[in-house]
Design an enzyme around this catalytic site. Structure first.
Site, PDB file in Angstrom:
ATOM      1  N   HIS A 152      34.009  44.967  42.284  1.00 31.07           N
ATOM      2  CA  HIS A 152      34.578  43.632  42.086  1.00 31.07           C
ATOM      3  C   HIS A 152      35.994  43.528  42.642  1.00 31.07           C
ATOM      4  O   HIS A 152      36.706  44.522  42.755  1.00 31.07           O
ATOM      5  CB  HIS A 152      34.686  43.301  40.591  1.00 31.07           C
ATOM      6  CG  HIS A 152      33.444  43.482  39.814  1.00 31.07           C
ATOM      7  ND1 HIS A 152      33.428  44.063  38.575  1.00 31.07           N
ATOM      8  CD2 HIS A 152      32.157  43.154  40.081  1.00 31.07           C
ATOM      9  CE1 HIS A 152      32.198  44.086  38.097  1.00 31.07           C
ATOM     10  NE2 HIS A 152      31.401  43.552  39.000  1.00 31.07           N
ATOM     11  N   LYS A 164      45.269  46.582  39.603  1.00 30.60           N
ATOM     12  CA  LYS A 164      44.731  47.082  38.335  1.00 30.60           C
ATOM     13  C   LYS A 164      45.211  48.511  38.108  1.00 30.60           C
ATOM     14  O   LYS A 164      45.245  49.316  39.034  1.00 30.60           O
ATOM     15  CB  LYS A 164      43.197  47.082  38.357  1.00 30.60           C
ATOM     16  CG  LYS A 164      42.587  45.707  38.464  1.00 30.60           C
ATOM     17  CD  LYS A 164      41.069  45.799  38.514  1.00 30.60           C
ATOM     18  CE  LYS A 164      40.444  44.418  38.639  1.00 30.60           C
ATOM     19  NZ  LYS A 164      38.979  44.501  38.785  1.00 30.60           N
ATOM     20  N   ASP A 206      25.904  42.162  38.699  1.00 39.09           N
ATOM     21  CA  ASP A 206      26.163  43.276  39.614  1.00 39.09           C
ATOM     22  C   ASP A 206      24.910  43.640  40.404  1.00 39.09           C
ATOM     23  O   ASP A 206      24.992  44.047  41.566  1.00 39.09           O
ATOM     24  CB  ASP A 206      26.687  44.494  38.859  1.00 39.09           C
ATOM     25  CG  ASP A 206      28.145  44.336  38.446  1.00 39.09           C
ATOM     26  OD1 ASP A 206      28.813  43.391  38.917  1.00 39.09           O
ATOM     27  OD2 ASP A 206      28.619  45.152  37.646  1.00 39.09           O
ATOM     28  N   TYR A 250      42.214  48.572  31.156  1.00 40.02           N
ATOM     29  CA  TYR A 250      42.952  48.368  32.397  1.00 40.02           C
ATOM     30  C   TYR A 250      43.878  47.171  32.325  1.00 40.02           C
ATOM     31  O   TYR A 250      43.595  46.172  31.686  1.00 40.02           O
ATOM     32  CB  TYR A 250      42.033  48.281  33.613  1.00 40.02           C
ATOM     33  CG  TYR A 250      40.922  47.265  33.568  1.00 40.02           C
ATOM     34  CD1 TYR A 250      41.004  46.081  34.274  1.00 40.02           C
ATOM     35  CD2 TYR A 250      39.759  47.519  32.835  1.00 40.02           C
ATOM     36  CE1 TYR A 250      39.981  45.155  34.258  1.00 40.02           C
ATOM     37  CE2 TYR A 250      38.725  46.606  32.808  1.00 40.02           C
ATOM     38  CZ  TYR A 250      38.846  45.422  33.525  1.00 40.02           C
ATOM     39  OH  TYR A 250      37.825  44.502  33.493  1.00 40.02           O
TER      40      TYR A 250
END
Length: 192
Positions: free
Chosen positions: A62, A72, A170, A132
């Site tokens: 992603h 991130k 996904d 994250y």
């Protein structure tokens, strides 16, 4: 704090110091000052936590497109993951190449995935918590994805792709061949 460069410019493994004694350990897992002193991204606006029940769960690949691209800082709080970043910066000499780092509650390491990279991970154990930090807020209208087992990328996930547990979204991700990157070399918008 230890910083290890990877073959992808800007994508680094960050391992904070741990101070242990007979009770366990203490670790300062994030410090704006330490990140800035190391020349790394330090401005984050959102924290996320994902829990995966089963080993072999894949999340990714992603990214969010500009103007909501995200840096991130990814760490595993419980269990272990293989965390992956794929360079999708237009004009990059490493475009389409990937790096992976094993992140676990044992090693305490984090992977810094800058804007301009696809991100994903596979769980290496049951009962995994991944935490994250993101430099921009979630903006679903800018989400982009590429299939985790795309042959043009060739990521070694350490298991056959047909054994992966995926979300429906996904499982329907597109191919790298059809991916049109919105990123320039700096992770910002691709020049027109």
């Amino acid at each position: 704090m230890k910083v290890e460069k990877t073959k992808l410019e800007g994508c680094v493994i960050v391992t904070p110091a741990r101070h242990g004694d007979n009770r366990g350990f203490f670790s300062e897992t994030f410090s704006t000052r330490a990140m800035e002193q190391a020349g790394l991204v330090s401005h984050f606006v959102q924290d996320n936590l994902s829990r995966s029940a089963k080993k072999g769960t894949v999340r990714g690949l992603h990214c969010q497109a500009p103007p909501h691209a995200q840096d991130k800082l990814v760490r595993c709080l419980r269990g272990a993951i293989l965390d992956v970043a794929v360079d999708v910066r237009h004009g990059s000499p490493t475009y389409g190449e990937w790096v992976a780092a094993e992140l676990s509650d044992e090693n305490g390491s984090a992977l810094l995935v800058p804007a301009g990279f696809l991100h994903g991970f596979v769980t290496l154990s049951d009962g995994v918590d991944v935490f994250y930090k993101c430099s921009d807020h979630y903006a679903p209208e800018t989400e982009m994805s590429v299939r985790f087992d795309d042959p043009d990328i060739g990521i070694d996930w350490g298991m056959p792709s047909d054994l992966a547990t995926l979300s429906g979204k996904d499982g329907e991700a597109g191919s790298m061949a059809d991916f049109v990157t919105p990123f320039g070399l700096d992770g910002g918008p691709r020049p027109t």
